[in-house]
Design a protein around this motif. Structure first.
Motif, PDB file in Angstrom:
ATOM      1  N   UNK A  55      14.605   6.185  -2.276  1.00 26.94           N
ATOM      2  CA  UNK A  55      15.537   5.466  -1.383  1.00 26.94           C
ATOM      3  C   UNK A  55      14.386   4.504  -0.496  1.00 26.94           C
ATOM      4  N   UNK A  56      13.240   4.992  -0.192  1.00 27.43           N
ATOM      5  CA  UNK A  56      12.263   4.317   0.752  1.00 27.43           C
ATOM      6  C   UNK A  56      11.814   3.041  -0.187  1.00 27.43           C
ATOM      7  N   UNK A  57      11.556   3.455  -1.628  1.00 25.50           N
ATOM      8  CA  UNK A  57      11.099   2.322  -2.411  1.00 25.50           C
ATOM      9  C   UNK A  57      12.476   1.123  -2.505  1.00 25.50           C
TER      10      UNK A  57
ATOM     11  N   UNK B 212       2.023   4.877  13.349  1.00 25.91           N
ATOM     12  CA  UNK B 212       2.122   6.067  12.850  1.00 25.91           C
ATOM     13  C   UNK B 212       2.296   6.312  11.487  1.00 25.91           C
ATOM     14  N   UNK B 213       1.848   5.296  10.787  1.00 26.01           N
ATOM     15  CA  UNK B 213       1.903   5.136   9.152  1.00 26.01           C
ATOM     16  C   UNK B 213       3.604   5.538   8.884  1.00 26.01           C
ATOM     17  N   UNK B 214       4.321   4.651   9.521  1.00 25.46           N
ATOM     18  CA  UNK B 214       5.699   4.541   9.358  1.00 25.46           C
ATOM     19  C   UNK B 214       5.714   3.989   7.872  1.00 25.46           C
ATOM     20  N   UNK B 215       6.756   4.515   6.991  1.00 25.41           N
ATOM     21  CA  UNK B 215       7.252   4.125   5.637  1.00 25.41           C
ATOM     22  C   UNK B 215       7.832   2.963   5.482  1.00 25.41           C
ATOM     23  N   UNK B 216       8.478   2.408   6.335  1.00 19.37           N
ATOM     24  CA  UNK B 216       9.110   1.076   6.186  1.00 19.37           C
ATOM     25  C   UNK B 216       8.495  -0.090   7.125  1.00 19.37           C
ATOM     26  N   UNK B 217       7.330  -0.793   6.662  1.00 16.72           N
ATOM     27  CA  UNK B 217       6.675  -1.600   7.435  1.00 16.72           C
ATOM     28  C   UNK B 217       7.424  -2.874   7.862  1.00 16.72           C
ATOM     29  N   UNK B 218       8.240  -3.346   6.789  1.00 12.80           N
ATOM     30  CA  UNK B 218       8.977  -4.766   7.103  1.00 12.80           C
ATOM     31  C   UNK B 218      10.687  -4.238   7.324  1.00 12.80           C
ATOM     32  N   UNK B 219      10.645  -3.192   8.200  1.00 11.41           N
ATOM     33  CA  UNK B 219      12.088  -2.697   8.486  1.00 11.41           C
ATOM     34  C   UNK B 219      12.756  -3.978   9.443  1.00 11.41           C
ATOM     35  N   UNK B 220      14.207  -4.275   8.989  1.00 12.94           N
ATOM     36  CA  UNK B 220      14.783  -5.380   9.541  1.00 12.94           C
ATOM     37  C   UNK B 220      14.468  -6.554   9.230  1.00 12.94           C
ATOM     38  N   UNK B 221      13.495  -7.039   8.282  1.00 14.40           N
ATOM     39  CA  UNK B 221      13.328  -8.256   7.946  1.00 14.40           C
ATOM     40  C   UNK B 221      14.391  -8.899   7.354  1.00 14.40           C
ATOM     41  N   UNK B 222      15.354  -8.335   6.720  1.00 17.23           N
ATOM     42  CA  UNK B 222      16.407  -8.962   6.315  1.00 17.23           C
ATOM     43  C   UNK B 222      17.567  -9.203   7.224  1.00 17.23           C
ATOM     44  N   UNK B 223      17.409  -8.332   8.296  1.00 20.93           N
ATOM     45  CA  UNK B 223      18.399  -8.870   9.423  1.00 20.93           C
ATOM     46  C   UNK B 223      17.485 -10.027  10.299  1.00 20.93           C
ATOM     47  N   UNK B 224      16.270 -10.241  10.382  1.00 25.39           N
ATOM     48  CA  UNK B 224      15.711 -11.195  11.214  1.00 25.39           C
ATOM     49  C   UNK B 224      16.036 -12.393  10.389  1.00 25.39           C
ATOM     50  N   UNK B 225      15.957 -12.361   9.226  1.00 33.59           N
ATOM     51  CA  UNK B 225      16.539 -13.505   8.034  1.00 33.59           C
ATOM     52  C   UNK B 225      17.659 -14.294   8.629  1.00 33.59           C
ATOM     53  N   UNK B 226      18.797 -13.426   9.089  1.00 32.73           N
ATOM     54  CA  UNK B 226      19.877 -14.151   9.406  1.00 32.73           C
ATOM     55  C   UNK B 226      19.888 -15.268  10.360  1.00 32.73           C
ATOM     56  N   UNK B 227      18.957 -15.155  11.103  1.00 31.95           N
ATOM     57  CA  UNK B 227      18.907 -16.041  12.323  1.00 31.95           C
ATOM     58  C   UNK B 227      17.762 -17.226  11.947  1.00 31.95           C
ATOM     59  N   UNK B 228      17.558 -17.256  10.666  1.00 33.75           N
ATOM     60  CA  UNK B 228      16.690 -18.351  10.290  1.00 33.75           C
ATOM     61  C   UNK B 228      17.741 -19.222   9.435  1.00 33.75           C
ATOM     62  N   UNK B 229      18.540 -19.943  10.388  1.00 35.13           N
ATOM     63  CA  UNK B 229      19.554 -21.004   9.774  1.00 35.13           C
ATOM     64  C   UNK B 229      19.008 -22.089   8.599  1.00 35.13           C
TER      65      UNK B 229
ATOM     66  N   UNK C  34       0.863  -1.224   0.114  1.00 31.93           N
ATOM     67  CA  UNK C  34      -0.014  -0.022   0.108  1.00 31.93           C
ATOM     68  C   UNK C  34       0.913   1.288  -0.059  1.00 31.93           C
ATOM     69  N   UNK C  35       1.962   1.324   0.794  1.00 37.00           N
ATOM     70  CA  UNK C  35       2.719   2.467   0.912  1.00 37.00           C
ATOM     71  C   UNK C  35       3.547   2.675  -0.252  1.00 37.00           C
ATOM     72  N   UNK C  36       3.701   1.623  -1.047  1.00 37.86           N
ATOM     73  CA  UNK C  36       4.602   1.776  -2.187  1.00 37.86           C
ATOM     74  C   UNK C  36       4.333   2.671  -3.152  1.00 37.86           C
ATOM     75  N   UNK C  37       2.946   2.861  -3.322  1.00 38.60           N
ATOM     76  CA  UNK C  37       2.321   3.829  -4.296  1.00 38.60           C
ATOM     77  C   UNK C  37       1.934   5.367  -3.835  1.00 38.60           C
ATOM     78  N   UNK C  38       2.372   5.642  -2.563  1.00 40.12           N
ATOM     79  CA  UNK C  38       2.126   6.971  -1.986  1.00 40.12           C
ATOM     80  C   UNK C  38       3.000   7.841  -2.841  1.00 40.12           C
ATOM     81  N   UNK C  39       2.541   9.003  -2.842  1.00 40.35           N
ATOM     82  CA  UNK C  39       3.214   9.946  -3.696  1.00 40.35           C
ATOM     83  C   UNK C  39       4.542  10.549  -2.897  1.00 40.35           C
TER      84      UNK C  39
END
Length: 186
Positions: A94-96, A143-160, A84-89
């Motif tokens: 950088x956020x994209x 708060x309508x934060x722009x990066x809803x999946x923030x840190x997901x790539x970091x969380x992935x590091x523990x999924x051995x 949803x936030x991808x298409x916001x004007x």
């Protein structure tokens, strides 16, 4: 003492159940073998007691998560909010890029989880699924934060287990070379 500490209880129980089922020599794990499993929730309870003693609230970590715009929600909420936030004007390029990388990490690792259901031990799949569930139920959507999946790539590091599945998938030289090329380009 973290979320993933409680998550470790699930694969431990799966391994205990599997050990009880396979019985080549008549040796089965006893219920006493479940005693170490009690340490996992006990560690979390100890951490909550410590937080209560120091801050007056056993859930002080939830207030800390609010500083990162995180709040409990459905596991798919972060993915939906990202789309949803991808298409916001007012979303910057950088956020994209950031949103695309985090969404790609989630999709890749959830795909590896699905692909690995028959390739790795059931306890590994349970662990990987539980870590992702714990990560996805607290998206950064307050708060309508722009990066809803923030840190997901970091969380992935523990999924051995996902890395094990990826290694199994890349056994063929052609697949491995394709992966290396794509990784270098990204």
């Amino acid at each position: 003492t973290r979320q993933t500490g409680l998550v470790l209880l699930l694969p431990y129980l799966v391994e205990w159940i599997m050990a009880r089922r396979r019985d080549p020599d008549g040796a089965r794990p006893t219920p006493a073998a479940l005693l170490p499993a009690a340490l996992m929730p006990l560690a979390v309870a100890g951490h909550l007691a410590y937080l209560w003693h120091v801050t007056g609230s056993p859930t002080a970590f939830l207030q800390a998560q609010r500083a990162w715009h995180r709040r409990p929600d459905w596991p798919w909420s972060g993915i939906v909010a990202t789309v949803q936030r991808w298409g916001l004007a007012d979303t910057t390029p950088l956020q994209h890029v950031h949103m695309a990388l985090e969404l790609a990490a989630v999709l890749l690792f959830v795909g590896l989880l699905a692909a690995g259901l028959r390739q790795v031990r059931p306890s590994y799949s349970v662990y990987a699924g539980a870590v992702w569930l714990a990560a996805l139920v607290s998206p950064a959507i307050a708060d309508n934060f722009r990066l809803p999946l923030m840190s997901s790539s970091r969380f992935a590091l523990s999924v051995f287990p996902s890395f094990v599945v990826l290694a199994l998938m890349l056994r063929r030289p052609g697949a491995y070379q394709t992966w290396l090329t794509a990784s270098a380009m990204i």
